[in-house]
Structure formats: C-alpha cells, structure tokens
Design a protein around this motif. Sequence first.
Motif, PDB file in Angstrom:
ATOM      1  N   LEU A 161      12.655 -19.729   2.622  1.00  0.00           N
ATOM      2  CA  LEU A 161      12.823 -21.174   2.813  1.00  0.00           C
ATOM      3  C   LEU A 161      11.802 -21.750   3.779  1.00  0.00           C
ATOM      4  N   GLY A 162      11.311 -20.907   4.689  1.00  0.00           N
ATOM      5  CA  GLY A 162      10.320 -21.373   5.653  1.00  0.00           C
ATOM      6  C   GLY A 162       8.893 -21.193   5.196  1.00  0.00           C
ATOM      7  N   GLY A 163       8.698 -20.721   3.975  1.00  0.00           N
ATOM      8  CA  GLY A 163       7.351 -20.536   3.453  1.00  0.00           C
ATOM      9  C   GLY A 163       6.709 -19.210   3.805  1.00  0.00           C
ATOM     10  N   HIS A 164       7.503 -18.264   4.335  1.00  0.00           N
ATOM     11  CA  HIS A 164       6.972 -16.954   4.711  1.00  0.00           C
ATOM     12  C   HIS A 164       7.238 -15.937   3.604  1.00  0.00           C
ATOM     13  N   GLU A 165       6.278 -15.056   3.376  1.00  0.00           N
ATOM     14  CA  GLU A 165       6.474 -14.014   2.373  1.00  0.00           C
ATOM     15  C   GLU A 165       7.685 -13.166   2.768  1.00  0.00           C
ATOM     16  N   ARG A 166       8.673 -13.089   1.892  1.00  0.00           N
ATOM     17  CA  ARG A 166       9.942 -12.460   2.242  1.00  0.00           C
ATOM     18  C   ARG A 166      10.335 -11.325   1.304  1.00  0.00           C
ATOM     19  N   ALA A 167      10.071 -11.481   0.003  1.00  0.00           N
ATOM     20  CA  ALA A 167      10.535 -10.495  -0.982  1.00  0.00           C
ATOM     21  C   ALA A 167       9.340  -9.925  -1.749  1.00  0.00           C
ATOM     22  N   LEU A 168       9.336  -8.613  -1.902  1.00  0.00           N
ATOM     23  CA  LEU A 168       8.331  -7.917  -2.711  1.00  0.00           C
ATOM     24  C   LEU A 168       9.040  -7.214  -3.864  1.00  0.00           C
ATOM     25  N   ILE A 169       8.416  -7.233  -5.030  1.00  0.00           N
ATOM     26  CA  ILE A 169       9.013  -6.594  -6.209  1.00  0.00           C
ATOM     27  C   ILE A 169       8.076  -5.536  -6.755  1.00  0.00           C
ATOM     28  N   PHE A 170       8.658  -4.401  -7.152  1.00  0.00           N
ATOM     29  CA  PHE A 170       7.895  -3.264  -7.655  1.00  0.00           C
ATOM     30  C   PHE A 170       8.575  -2.704  -8.912  1.00  0.00           C
TER      31      PHE A 170
ATOM     32  N   ALA B 287       0.821  -1.210   0.000  1.00  0.00           N
ATOM     33  CA  ALA B 287       0.000   0.000   0.000  1.00  0.00           C
ATOM     34  C   ALA B 287       0.851   1.254   0.000  1.00  0.00           C
ATOM     35  N   LEU B 288       1.919   1.261   0.777  1.00  0.00           N
ATOM     36  CA  LEU B 288       2.810   2.424   0.809  1.00  0.00           C
ATOM     37  C   LEU B 288       3.450   2.674  -0.552  1.00  0.00           C
ATOM     38  N   MET B 289       3.949   1.606  -1.175  1.00  0.00           N
ATOM     39  CA  MET B 289       4.626   1.764  -2.462  1.00  0.00           C
ATOM     40  C   MET B 289       3.654   2.185  -3.562  1.00  0.00           C
ATOM     41  N   GLN B 290       2.467   1.626  -3.542  1.00  0.00           N
ATOM     42  CA  GLN B 290       1.478   2.007  -4.549  1.00  0.00           C
ATOM     43  C   GLN B 290       1.088   3.476  -4.396  1.00  0.00           C
ATOM     44  N   ALA B 291       0.968   3.936  -3.159  1.00  0.00           N
ATOM     45  CA  ALA B 291       0.656   5.349  -2.929  1.00  0.00           C
ATOM     46  C   ALA B 291       1.783   6.252  -3.411  1.00  0.00           C
ATOM     47  N   GLY B 292       2.995   5.729  -3.438  1.00  0.00           N
ATOM     48  CA  GLY B 292       4.134   6.503  -3.912  1.00  0.00           C
ATOM     49  C   GLY B 292       4.341   6.442  -5.416  1.00  0.00           C
ATOM     50  N   GLY B 293       3.531   5.644  -6.107  1.00  0.00           N
ATOM     51  CA  GLY B 293       3.621   5.594  -7.561  1.00  0.00           C
ATOM     52  C   GLY B 293       4.295   4.366  -8.130  1.00  0.00           C
ATOM     53  N   LEU B 294       4.467   3.325  -7.313  1.00  0.00           N
ATOM     54  CA  LEU B 294       5.065   2.095  -7.804  1.00  0.00           C
ATOM     55  C   LEU B 294       4.008   1.012  -7.997  1.00  0.00           C
ATOM     56  N   GLU B 295       4.260   0.152  -8.950  1.00  0.00           N
ATOM     57  CA  GLU B 295       3.347  -0.945  -9.258  1.00  0.00           C
ATOM     58  C   GLU B 295       3.864  -2.231  -8.620  1.00  0.00           C
ATOM     59  N   PHE B 296       3.002  -2.933  -7.924  1.00  0.00           N
ATOM     60  CA  PHE B 296       3.372  -4.192  -7.284  1.00  0.00           C
ATOM     61  C   PHE B 296       3.444  -5.288  -8.337  1.00  0.00           C
ATOM     62  N   ARG B 297       4.573  -5.997  -8.392  1.00  0.00           N
ATOM     63  CA  ARG B 297       4.782  -7.026  -9.397  1.00  0.00           C
ATOM     64  C   ARG B 297       4.820  -8.440  -8.803  1.00  0.00           C
ATOM     65  N   GLY B 298       4.573  -8.571  -7.511  1.00  0.00           N
ATOM     66  CA  GLY B 298       4.515  -9.910  -6.942  1.00  0.00           C
ATOM     67  C   GLY B 298       5.448 -10.092  -5.757  1.00  0.00           C
ATOM     68  N   SER B 299       5.398 -11.288  -5.180  1.00  0.00           N
ATOM     69  CA  SER B 299       6.206 -11.594  -4.005  1.00  0.00           C
ATOM     70  C   SER B 299       6.733 -13.017  -4.099  1.00  0.00           C
ATOM     71  N   ARG B 300       7.672 -13.331  -3.209  1.00  0.00           N
ATOM     72  CA  ARG B 300       8.185 -14.698  -3.140  1.00  0.00           C
ATOM     73  C   ARG B 300       8.430 -15.061  -1.680  1.00  0.00           C
ATOM     74  N   ASN B 301       8.152 -16.318  -1.360  1.00  0.00           N
ATOM     75  CA  ASN B 301       8.347 -16.823  -0.006  1.00  0.00           C
ATOM     76  C   ASN B 301       9.789 -17.266   0.217  1.00  0.00           C
TER      77      ASN B 301
END
Length: 279
Positions: free
Chosen positions: A267-276, A251-265
């Motif tokens: 090794l433990g299955g937790h969401e760790r990386a976001l790409i914009f 939400a913060l990045m989108q408000a700043g003008g960036l487009e969310f391109r997905g995420s990756r978990n």
Amino acid sequence: MSTVTSARRLLARSFSRAASATPGLDARLLVEGAVGQENPDPDMQLPADALARLRDFATRRLAGEPVWRILGEREFWGLRFRLSPATLEPRPDSETIVEVTLAALAGRREEALSLLDLGTGTGCLLIALLSELPRATGLGIDLSAEARDMAAGNAELNGVGDRAAFRQGSWTEGLAGRFDVIVSNPPYIPSGEIAGLSVEVREHDPLLALDGGADGLGPYRIFARTLPALMAPSGIVVFEIGAGQGPDVVALMQAGGLEFRGSRNDLGGHERALIFALT
C-alpha cells in the motif's frame, strides 16, 4: 469520562500528547472495545466495568502497547484474527501476499489445491487464502506451539477449520509431499536492527517473528535449498520481503532452481511480495 463522546475526546487528547500517529482512531477503537460494541451511542453513559477496562486500555496504550494487542484481535482480509504474544500482528501490507497468490492462480481457484504456509503465526495468510479457494486444503507450520494453537483456533473462527491443519516445526523439516501453493511471511529484519525498531514492534511482536539473522536473509536461504522438492510441477511460491531485499532474495531462489515470476508493491509503494515457480 462518563459518556462515549467525552471518553473519546479525553483519550484522543492524551494520545496526541503522547505522539500517537492516530490518536482519534486509537481512542475510538479502545472505547468500542471497552463497551463491547461498534459505533455505540455517543451519549451512552459508560458503566463502571467499561470505565475500568478503558482506564486499563489507556494505561497500556500510553505505555506503547499497540491498540490491536490491547483488544486481542485484528482484522485481516475482512476476517477476524485473535492474537497472542507468540504471534505477529497481521498488517494490511501483508494482504499483498494474498492478492498476488490469488492473481497467480487465475483460473485454478476452483481446483482442489494443496497449500503450505511457513511461519504461519496467526494463520492469517493460509486462512485468508482458504476463504477464497473453496476446494483447497492447507498446512500451517510454526516453531511456536502457542502460535500453532492460535492459528488453529483462528481457522475455526473463520469457518475453514475442516480444511486446515497446523503443526509445530522448524520451516520445512520433516515435510513431504507436493504443494500447489507455498506462502511465507518469514522474519526478515537483520538482527542488528531489532533494537532500533519502534516500541510497538520491538516490545510487543515476538522476536521469533522478527529476527531474520545477521542480514535478514536466513529463512530465505533455507527456502532456496528445500522448497523446490516440495513444489507441485505447476506450483508457485510467494514470499513477503523487507525493504530492499528483492534482488538478494531473487538471487537466492534462482540459485536454488526457482524461476522469478515478478513482484508486487504494498500500500505504501514498497516492493513487498515476490513470486516464484519451478524452472
């Protein structure tokens, strides 16, 4: 503790009683560090200097100091990274940032890309990426002068020193130009949760690399305001985040003008990386 085998057994028992999660591994790594070689002969008699080092290592480990801090370096992305009190210890989960970035670049990996690493610490993210991107150059920023110097040394150690520069600074202040790739593993732990962290983290990782402000989102607010102006038209941004922070950071990045391109978990299955990317 006169032989490698007896030393490892005794240390493993001691670490197990102290509730170490990996007593056998800890013992093996510390014995190897004390004798200065990997996989030493199990029947090797430990010389006096190695025994002295090992006693010191054991005392520090039993007091809660992480093994890699004791040894002074840790592997990340198959590379060696020296540590200092001013640097966060690289964790395997952070390799997710490298994986996501390389996947997003796809056919661009042979281009002369410009990289920026904010809060570089040991330099592990930037240096790992440069090791995979042969024509890329990179800039690492850290508020700590000691961390900046350690990162520069690690770049030389891993053969990318001629393509990496490091500066002391506060996030994006004073930066200009356009970057094809911006990565960061910023401090994201809420201030009120620091005291509840394990001794290994609370007492040995630098507070500067842990404390993300009242809600853990302080650095991301700065990024949302400043990163779009630093991105090349086809540039990407990849962040590491803490548990459950994905929706707020998006939400913060989108408000700043960036487009969310997905995420990756991780090794433990937790969401760790976001790409914009730029919208």
